[in-house]
Design an enzyme around this catalytic site. Structure first.
Site, mmCIF file in Angstrom:
data_model
loop_
_atom_site.group_PDB
_atom_site.id
_atom_site.type_symbol
_atom_site.label_atom_id
_atom_site.label_comp_id
_atom_site.label_asym_id
_atom_site.label_seq_id
_atom_site.Cartn_x
_atom_site.Cartn_y
_atom_site.Cartn_z
ATOM 1 N N ASN A 23 -16.632 9.540 -77.411
ATOM 2 C CA ASN A 23 -15.599 8.670 -76.854
ATOM 3 C C ASN A 23 -14.188 9.128 -77.203
ATOM 4 O OD1 ASN A 23 -17.526 7.060 -75.652
ATOM 5 N ND2 ASN A 23 -17.526 5.517 -77.268
ATOM 6 N N CYS A 126 -22.820 4.397 -66.775
ATOM 7 C CA CYS A 126 -23.870 3.450 -67.144
ATOM 8 C C CYS A 126 -23.838 2.220 -66.242
ATOM 9 C CB CYS A 126 -23.711 3.007 -68.599
ATOM 10 S SG CYS A 126 -24.189 4.244 -69.804
ATOM 11 N N VAL A 133 -11.992 -0.969 -62.321
ATOM 12 C CA VAL A 133 -10.885 -0.093 -62.708
ATOM 13 C C VAL A 133 -9.533 -0.759 -62.471
ATOM 14 C CG1 VAL A 133 -12.209 2.004 -62.283
ATOM 15 C CG2 VAL A 133 -10.861 0.998 -60.424
ATOM 16 N N LEU A 135 -7.738 -2.825 -64.206
ATOM 17 C CA LEU A 135 -6.814 -2.789 -65.342
ATOM 18 C C LEU A 135 -6.090 -1.454 -65.404
ATOM 19 C CD1 LEU A 135 -9.050 -4.436 -68.096
ATOM 20 C CD2 LEU A 135 -7.045 -5.467 -67.022
ATOM 21 N N LYS A 171 -6.295 -7.939 -70.557
ATOM 22 C CA LYS A 171 -7.533 -7.849 -71.326
ATOM 23 C C LYS A 171 -7.556 -6.489 -72.002
ATOM 24 C CE LYS A 171 -12.574 -7.815 -70.655
ATOM 25 N NZ LYS A 171 -13.655 -7.904 -69.643
ATOM 26 N N VAL A 172 -8.040 -6.440 -73.231
ATOM 27 C CA VAL A 172 -8.095 -5.164 -73.943
ATOM 28 C C VAL A 172 -9.053 -4.216 -73.228
ATOM 29 C CG1 VAL A 172 -8.711 -4.011 -76.100
ATOM 30 C CG2 VAL A 172 -7.532 -6.217 -76.160
#
Length: 429
Positions: A23, A126, A133, A135, A171-172
């Protein structure tokens, strides 16, 4: 199609070297698009997702070369990869490449910032919810981009370049933070990102960008400041250890019992997870070389968790923790707040004898005295490894099918586990 065969019942003892974080590797690789100089990344894991992203970057004209070596006899195959995006030959990321991996959509930020345009297929990856997408695209709009969605593609333009702005994410989002951070480095003026993701991988990306000449402060906190620069240069950066891999193996030791050193793992990246595992009965201590995880004769205790953005309990370890809780002495509750469809492993764990019920976004897990081996099927990356963890403690033989999911995020998992005493083998074909 490969499968993993596990004969359960063995304790884990030994050393497991932790690989570079997938990541973190993916956004750092994408950052190579921001400069025409060479970006050298150390500690790059050998994973299917990394190889797929290399193909995508090559499609845009990025040249690369790989140096690989074992850092020690039993260590991971540590790779150093040199990326050079001297000439961007194509600003289109086609469906046949992007559809295989969600993170590949992130190329939209660097391409837009450097080239003034990007045409990127909407992503795959996944199947754990819609993961929109919006955000990410809204953040680019705040920087002055013009974006249209046509025929399954996001077509973005910045005719006069991107312009810094103050933007608060509703939103995070780790991915959206990555993209806005990369795009803002070449925007005119200052960008202030509020409600930013605080994950260690975001800080690793910011460190990489700063090494390339960016002016970023505050990464790792919820507010990040970026002062745009006209161009970025090359750099040499090391990818951080994979905290999700470390947490996964810590849970495997807690499941089977034993004594394992997770070489390279860092407590600061896993404090919430480690405290949860201590409550579950594991003994965990930080050493000069990593984290030592021990579980002796004590049984597994039930612990309730709720997934949250960093520094909370990571959603990427939820499935593995559920696997552990199937053997707890009591009932635990696991609440998923990040993705709306991340319980697909429940049905497969039930095939091994787990007792799990679902109510909305909460799973209730009644620990059982024993699990029994069976044929199971991986549904996504993290779910697949939860089945491996359960199989390590199950009586008899467990076969995990569709392990290409595992290969997306775990480097030589069967080799690392077998060196610590697990009876785990890959069956090809």
């Amino acid at each position: 199609m490969d499968r993993i065969k596990i004969v359960g019942g063995n304790k884990l003892n030994g050393v497991i070297p932790i690989s570079g974080a997938k990541n973190a590797a993916l956004p750092l690789m994408i950052a190579s698009l921001l400069t025409d100089d060479t970006l050298t990344l150390e500690n790059v894991p050998h994973l299917a997702d990394v190889e797929q992203l290399i193909r995508i970057l090559s499609n845009h004209g990025v040249d690369y070369s790989v140096n690989g070596r074992r850092e020690h006899q039993n260590g991971p195959y540590s790779r150093t990869i040199h990326f050079t995006a001297r000439n961007i030959v194509d600003t289109t990321a086609p469906y046949e490449l992007v559809s295989r991996m969600r993170a590949s959509f992130w190329v939209i930020g660097p391409l837009l910032a450097r080239m003034g345009e990007a045409n990127v297929s909407l992503p795959g990856g996944c199947a754990i919810g819609t993961r929109p997408v919006d955000l990410l695209l809204d953040a680019l709009l705040a920087l002055g981009a013009e974006i249209d969605i046509e025929n399954g593609y996001a077509k973005a333009k910045a005719r006069n370049g991107l312009v810094g702005a103050r933007y608060k994410f509703p939103k995070v989002s780790v991915g959206a933070t990555h993209v806005m951070l990369m795009a803002a480095t070449l925007a005119k003026g200052e960008t202030i990102i509020e409600n930013a993701a605080r994950e260690p991988e975001v800080a690793n990306l910011a460190d990489c960008l700063n090494a390339m000449g960016a002016k970023i402060s505050g990464a790792g906190s919820s507010t990040i400041h970026v002062q745009g620069v006209t161009n970025l240069s090359g750099a040499r950066v090391r990818i951080i250890p994979d905290r999700i891999e470390a947490g996964t193996y810590a849970m495997a030791v807690a499941m089977t019992g034993g004594d394992v050193l997770l070489e390279g793992a860092q407590e600061s990246q896993l404090s919430c997870v480690l405290e949860t595992l201590r409550q579950a009965g594991a003994e965990i201590n930080e050493t000069n070389s990593g984290l030592r995880v021990v579980r002796n004769g004590h049984g597994i205790q039930p612990v309730d968790i709720t997934t949250d953005p960093f520094p909370g309990f990571p959603t990427d370890l939820q499935a593995q923790f559920m696997g552990l809780m199937t053997r707890a002495k009591g009932t635990s509750h696991i609440t998923e707040t990040i993705f709306e469809n991340r319980f697909m492993h429940v049905q497969e764990l039930a095939r091994l004898g787990a007792k799990i019920s679902l109510s909305g976004q909460t799973a209730t897990v009644e620990g059982v005295e024993r699990l029994k081996g069976a044929q199971v099927m991986a549904t996504d990356l993290r779910a697949s490894v939860s089945l491996v963890i359960a199989g390590l403690a199950a009586e008899g033989e467990t076969i995990v099918n569709r392990v290409y999911h595992l290969d997306r995020g775990f480097e030589r998992l069967e080799e690392k586990l077998s060196r610590c005493g697990a009876d785990v083998k890959r069956i090809s074909g």
